[in-house]
Motif scaffolding. Structure first.
Motif, PDB file in Angstrom:
ATOM      1  N   TYR A 189      -4.735   5.475   1.445  1.00  0.00           N
ATOM      2  CA  TYR A 189      -3.727   4.649   0.778  1.00  0.00           C
ATOM      3  C   TYR A 189      -4.285   4.128  -0.526  1.00  0.00           C
ATOM      4  O   TYR A 189      -5.489   3.946  -0.673  1.00  0.00           O
ATOM      5  N   GLU A 224      -8.794   2.167  -3.112  1.00  0.00           N
ATOM      6  CA  GLU A 224      -8.195   3.005  -2.075  1.00  0.00           C
ATOM      7  C   GLU A 224      -8.640   2.515  -0.704  1.00  0.00           C
ATOM      8  O   GLU A 224      -9.707   1.916  -0.559  1.00  0.00           O
ATOM      9  N   ASP A 274      -4.092   0.801  -2.957  1.00  0.00           N
ATOM     10  CA  ASP A 274      -3.704  -0.609  -2.978  1.00  0.00           C
ATOM     11  C   ASP A 274      -3.177  -0.917  -4.368  1.00  0.00           C
ATOM     12  O   ASP A 274      -3.930  -1.032  -5.317  1.00  0.00           O
ATOM     13  N   ASN A 327      -5.535   8.611   7.087  1.00  0.00           N
ATOM     14  CA  ASN A 327      -4.731   8.548   5.869  1.00  0.00           C
ATOM     15  C   ASN A 327      -5.466   7.807   4.773  1.00  0.00           C
ATOM     16  O   ASN A 327      -6.282   6.916   5.046  1.00  0.00           O
ATOM     17  N   MET A 378       0.837  -1.183   0.000  1.00  0.00           N
ATOM     18  CA  MET A 378       0.000   0.000   0.000  1.00  0.00           C
ATOM     19  C   MET A 378       0.881   1.245   0.000  1.00  0.00           C
ATOM     20  O   MET A 378       1.873   1.292   0.704  1.00  0.00           O
ATOM     21  N   LYS A 379       0.465   2.222  -0.755  1.00  0.00           N
ATOM     22  CA  LYS A 379       1.215   3.465  -0.875  1.00  0.00           C
ATOM     23  C   LYS A 379       0.358   4.615  -0.337  1.00  0.00           C
ATOM     24  O   LYS A 379      -0.817   4.730  -0.692  1.00  0.00           O
ATOM     25  N   LEU A 380       0.958   5.438   0.523  1.00  0.00           N
ATOM     26  CA  LEU A 380       0.252   6.592   1.067  1.00  0.00           C
ATOM     27  C   LEU A 380      -0.068   7.567  -0.055  1.00  0.00           C
ATOM     28  O   LEU A 380       0.813   8.004  -0.782  1.00  0.00           O
ATOM     29  N   ARG A 381      -1.340   7.879  -0.202  1.00  0.00           N
ATOM     30  CA  ARG A 381      -1.761   8.838  -1.233  1.00  0.00           C
ATOM     31  C   ARG A 381      -1.955  10.220  -0.621  1.00  0.00           C
ATOM     32  O   ARG A 381      -1.595  11.216  -1.228  1.00  0.00           O
ATOM     33  N   SER A 407      -7.622   4.770   6.276  1.00  0.00           N
ATOM     34  CA  SER A 407      -7.112   4.258   7.546  1.00  0.00           C
ATOM     35  C   SER A 407      -7.259   5.321   8.629  1.00  0.00           C
ATOM     36  O   SER A 407      -6.614   6.365   8.559  1.00  0.00           O
TER      37      SER A 407
END
Length: 182
Positions: A179, A161, A181, A177, A1-4, A164
């Motif tokens: 993220y 997305e 996927d 936040n 997962m990347k923080l968007r 969180s």
């Protein structure tokens, strides 16, 4: 997962919860008959914060309970019979809800299935005068006809997305936040 994106920091969350507390008091003409049920896990500290705010705003100490919906989810294996269902007095509610205005509190509203399970759990405990829903984040994509009465923030998302919600008690930080996927 990347923080968007960081959607809310701690101050943003506190402001949203304070506004929601005012809305709860206004909608219910005070909070003398209100109880808060936090949906386990992150709904519980959010419900506690709402109760703290209501005490400061209205001078009313609102009861807070912890609602475990695990056995009411429609995505778990079905039990053989109703006798296999858990006894509901073990779900963290030590007060009467019959005739009260029950406000379910959760962190994120997505498909609506968690709320449906919570409604089933509440109906096993007693007959509330009303059941309302407070969520910190409403991200859309409902699969059931459920809507929140009190929303901290609406966040349009895609299905890939992940929202969180972090709370100090469980995560060591307080923020929301978004993220992706990948």
């Amino acid at each position: 997962m990347k923080l968007r994106a960081n959607l809310m920091n701690e101050a943003d969350m506190q402001r949203a919860l304070k506004r929601m507390s005012h809305e709860i008091a206004e909608h219910n003409h005070g909070c003398e008959n209100v109880v808060l049920l936090g949906i386990r896990r992150r709904g519980v500290p959010l419900a506690e914060k709402l109760a703290e705010n209501i005490l400061a705003i209205e001078g009313v100490d609102v009861a807070v309970g912890e609602l475990d919906i695990t056995y009411y989810r429609d995505d778990r294996e079905k039990k053989d019979s109703e006798e296999d269902m858990p006894v509901t007095h073990d779900i963290g509610i030590e007060f009467e809800i019959t005739g009260r205005n029950v406000i379910l509190v959760d962190d994120v509203l997505f498909t609506g299935r968690t709320v449906r399970a919570a409604l089933d759990a509440v109906s096993k405990i007693g007959r509330a005068a009303t059941i309302q829903l407070a969520v910190l984040i409403d991200r859309g994509h409902r699969e059931l006809p459920i809507r929140a009465d009190y929303v901290g923030k609406n966040v349009p998302t895609s299905k890939n997305e992940i929202v969180s919600v972090n709370v100090e008690r469980y995560d060591g930080t307080t923020c929301v936040n978004l993220y992706i996927d990948e």
